[in-house]
Design a protein around this motif. Sequence first.
Motif, PDB file in Angstrom:
ATOM      1  N   VAL A  55       0.838  -1.206   0.000  1.00 48.94           N
ATOM      2  CA  VAL A  55       0.000   0.000   0.000  1.00 48.94           C
ATOM      3  C   VAL A  55       0.876   1.261   0.000  1.00 48.94           C
ATOM      4  CG1 VAL A  55      -1.782   1.281   1.257  1.00 48.94           C
ATOM      5  CG2 VAL A  55      -1.887  -1.206   1.146  1.00 48.94           C
ATOM      6  N   GLU A  56       1.965   1.201   0.748  1.00 48.24           N
ATOM      7  CA  GLU A  56       2.860   2.367   0.765  1.00 48.24           C
ATOM      8  C   GLU A  56       3.446   2.634  -0.617  1.00 48.24           C
ATOM      9  OE1 GLU A  56       5.474   1.346   3.951  1.00 48.24           O
ATOM     10  OE2 GLU A  56       4.356   2.534   5.441  1.00 48.24           O
ATOM     11  N   ALA A  57       3.800   1.539  -1.324  1.00 50.58           N
ATOM     12  CA  ALA A  57       4.348   1.699  -2.677  1.00 50.58           C
ATOM     13  C   ALA A  57       3.299   2.343  -3.578  1.00 50.58           C
ATOM     14  CB  ALA A  57       4.772   0.339  -3.224  1.00 50.58           C
ATOM     15  N   HIS A  58       2.034   1.913  -3.397  1.00 51.03           N
ATOM     16  CA  HIS A  58       0.961   2.492  -4.207  1.00 51.03           C
ATOM     17  C   HIS A  58       0.807   3.994  -3.892  1.00 51.03           C
ATOM     18  CE1 HIS A  58      -2.879   2.666  -6.389  1.00 51.03           C
ATOM     19  NE2 HIS A  58      -3.203   3.533  -5.444  1.00 51.03           N
ATOM     20  N   LEU A  59       0.867   4.315  -2.628  1.00 54.47           N
ATOM     21  CA  LEU A  59       0.710   5.726  -2.228  1.00 54.47           C
ATOM     22  C   LEU A  59       1.814   6.599  -2.806  1.00 54.47           C
ATOM     23  CD1 LEU A  59      -0.437   5.678   1.511  1.00 54.47           C
ATOM     24  CD2 LEU A  59      -1.774   6.163  -0.531  1.00 54.47           C
ATOM     25  N   ALA A  60       3.012   6.033  -2.840  1.00 52.89           N
ATOM     26  CA  ALA A  60       4.136   6.811  -3.360  1.00 52.89           C
ATOM     27  C   ALA A  60       3.893   7.208  -4.812  1.00 52.89           C
ATOM     28  CB  ALA A  60       5.426   5.998  -3.227  1.00 52.89           C
ATOM     29  N   GLU A  61       3.132   6.365  -5.515  1.00 56.22           N
ATOM     30  CA  GLU A  61       2.894   6.594  -6.940  1.00 56.22           C
ATOM     31  C   GLU A  61       1.645   7.419  -7.194  1.00 56.22           C
ATOM     32  OE1 GLU A  61       4.532   4.200  -9.690  1.00 56.22           O
ATOM     33  OE2 GLU A  61       5.970   4.864  -8.162  1.00 56.22           O
ATOM     34  N   CYS A  62       0.746   7.438  -6.260  1.00 56.30           N
ATOM     35  CA  CYS A  62      -0.608   7.878  -6.572  1.00 56.30           C
ATOM     36  C   CYS A  62      -1.041   9.048  -5.678  1.00 56.30           C
ATOM     37  CB  CYS A  62      -1.559   6.684  -6.403  1.00 56.30           C
ATOM     38  SG  CYS A  62      -3.265   7.149  -6.611  1.00 56.30           S
ATOM     39  N   ALA A  63      -1.086  10.214  -6.277  1.00 60.76           N
ATOM     40  CA  ALA A  63      -1.428  11.414  -5.505  1.00 60.76           C
ATOM     41  C   ALA A  63      -2.859  11.354  -4.977  1.00 60.76           C
ATOM     42  CB  ALA A  63      -1.243  12.650  -6.384  1.00 60.76           C
ATOM     43  N   ALA A  64      -3.754  10.772  -5.766  1.00 60.05           N
ATOM     44  CA  ALA A  64      -5.166  10.714  -5.337  1.00 60.05           C
ATOM     45  C   ALA A  64      -5.303   9.893  -4.062  1.00 60.05           C
ATOM     46  CB  ALA A  64      -6.017  10.125  -6.461  1.00 60.05           C
ATOM     47  N   CYS A  65      -4.562   8.801  -3.982  1.00 61.80           N
ATOM     48  CA  CYS A  65      -4.650   7.970  -2.780  1.00 61.80           C
ATOM     49  C   CYS A  65      -3.961   8.638  -1.593  1.00 61.80           C
ATOM     50  CB  CYS A  65      -4.073   6.575  -3.036  1.00 61.80           C
ATOM     51  SG  CYS A  65      -5.273   5.506  -3.868  1.00 61.80           S
ATOM     52  N   ARG A  66      -2.930   9.389  -1.873  1.00 52.63           N
ATOM     53  CA  ARG A  66      -2.306  10.149  -0.768  1.00 52.63           C
ATOM     54  C   ARG A  66      -3.301  11.155  -0.211  1.00 52.63           C
ATOM     55  NH1 ARG A  66       2.195  10.193  -4.094  1.00 52.63           N
ATOM     56  NH2 ARG A  66       1.912  12.361  -4.734  1.00 52.63           N
ATOM     57  N   ALA A  67      -4.041  11.744  -1.125  1.00 53.66           N
ATOM     58  CA  ALA A  67      -5.052  12.723  -0.671  1.00 53.66           C
ATOM     59  C   ALA A  67      -6.101  12.041   0.192  1.00 53.66           C
ATOM     60  CB  ALA A  67      -5.694  13.393  -1.883  1.00 53.66           C
ATOM     61  N   ARG A  68      -6.457  10.817  -0.157  1.00 55.26           N
ATOM     62  CA  ARG A  68      -7.412  10.065   0.671  1.00 55.26           C
ATOM     63  C   ARG A  68      -6.865   9.866   2.079  1.00 55.26           C
ATOM     64  NH1 ARG A  68     -11.398   7.385  -1.989  1.00 55.26           N
ATOM     65  NH2 ARG A  68     -11.342   7.843  -4.208  1.00 55.26           N
ATOM     66  N   ARG A  69      -5.595   9.470   2.115  1.00 61.27           N
ATOM     67  CA  ARG A  69      -4.989   9.244   3.429  1.00 61.27           C
ATOM     68  C   ARG A  69      -4.990  10.552   4.231  1.00 61.27           C
ATOM     69  NH1 ARG A  69       1.101   8.737   3.092  1.00 61.27           N
ATOM     70  NH2 ARG A  69       0.657  10.928   2.635  1.00 61.27           N
ATOM     71  N   ASP A  70      -4.633  11.637   3.549  1.00 61.37           N
ATOM     72  CA  ASP A  70      -4.578  12.920   4.254  1.00 61.37           C
ATOM     73  C   ASP A  70      -5.959  13.374   4.705  1.00 61.37           C
ATOM     74  OD1 ASP A  70      -1.890  12.856   3.838  1.00 61.37           O
ATOM     75  OD2 ASP A  70      -1.945  14.118   2.046  1.00 61.37           O
TER      76      ASP A  70
END
Lengths: 290, 192
Positions: free
Chosen positions: A28-43
């Motif tokens: 999941v961390e690898a995916h987040l590193a690649e994907c701004a939309a998912c980082r925004a979800r986490r934030d």
Amino acid sequence: MSDEHVHLDMEIQDLFDGRLDRAERERVEAHLAECAACRARRDALASVRGALQGLPPAPAPEELGREIRRRLEEELLRRRPSRRFPVAALLAAAAVLIIVLMLASRKDLPSAAAGDFGRYRGGTLSLELSTSDPHELEAFFSQRGVGFRTRVFDLSTMGYRLIGGRVHTLAGRRTALFVYRGEGNRTVLCEMFLGQTSALPAGASRHEHGGILFSLYRREDSTQVFWQEGEVTCVLVSDLTPDETLALAYAKAMKAASPSGTIKTPRSVPYADRRIAARLRGPADERDPG
Amino acid sequence: MTAPDAQAEEKRRRFEEVALPFLRAIHTVAWRLTHDAEESRDLVQETYLRAYRTFDAFRAGTNCKAWLLTILYSIFVNRYRKKRRQPLAISIEELEKQFPSRLESAGPSDRLSGRLWSDREVEEALAALPEDFRAAVLLVDIEELSYEEAATALACPVGTVRSRLFRARKALFVALQDYARRAGYREPTGMP
């Protein structure tokens, strides 16, 4: 939900709440590193938690702590044996002795319940009414004058079908007895009678759930779980594992305590029960109902 | 006759020592569930009395706050929830649906960290959630119970806690974004 990252939605929360094992976390961390939309979800999750954790506690009324201490004190006094009237204490002791002798002369409740279970399995205890309808059985008990209101629950969502019941006698007490059957001929027998769990013998393992006390015994290859519902004592007997039996007792007791008395809403079904129900019915039911 | 007295006294002393420090947290949860001063006070007192009566069953070293909250929630569900006709809570589905678009319009993540809403607004957004969902965030996000502890308290499977939390958090995010917008925050391009 049409979002293309929908498959990672919940896993982002799992990561956020620290619920992933190492391999999953790395994925999941690898995916987040690649994907701004998912980082925004986490934030977004983090911003919500930040907002909630920033809330000050509600101001507790000052007298609340004092009031609770006072009621605990009352509770203590209420249960304290009388010192002023040794005669009363003596009489009480005599009464207890008589009751103990009476109880000792008959089989103790857990053994009697285990006996009923054994006889039912062995085919020597028959049901007077065969029905899978709880209401029909309740009406039957009331018609037969068991002397208290029975609540027979539909445990079908837990994988147990109601078979029927009878008016019975358990160690000298008139009971409403009913039986459920699950997959693989697993049997659960329930009895309800007017009484208090204080009449139970020592040696129970005690469990508390949702403010209700459960006393668990093992007699004759079965498990007996007792608890109190108002003026009625309930016992659930089965040859499932003690944990499984306990979980079914929790489910039944919480149902009795809940306003609707139904078991349809997943909210009111303890976790362990759902697990058991899911296992009995197969993997399709593991799906999250909430 | 002094032995049982001393024992009972000791039990009460131990109970007060272990359970009373959580009074504030327990009362806060009761308040956020009922939003009624009298009901939350009764609920807290009833919780403590029932906890005291079953204190023998409480295992030392386990989470006392989670245990108290389990008792509180079970009393709440059985006694208070049924008698209150709560105004229809927001449709959580409606809010959830707006989550992706709000996420987009919220812009870069550093923009999410500022405090763009007041405590009162957060309380309002929380109060508008349906009770089951509200309870999940109260226990996990605010009281920091584990999923397992929350599942026990709410008498539901861990998977249900997980999904209610997720849906509640998304709904809260949308509600909070609305407050942020009203507070003057517009579009990402408008930010320095």
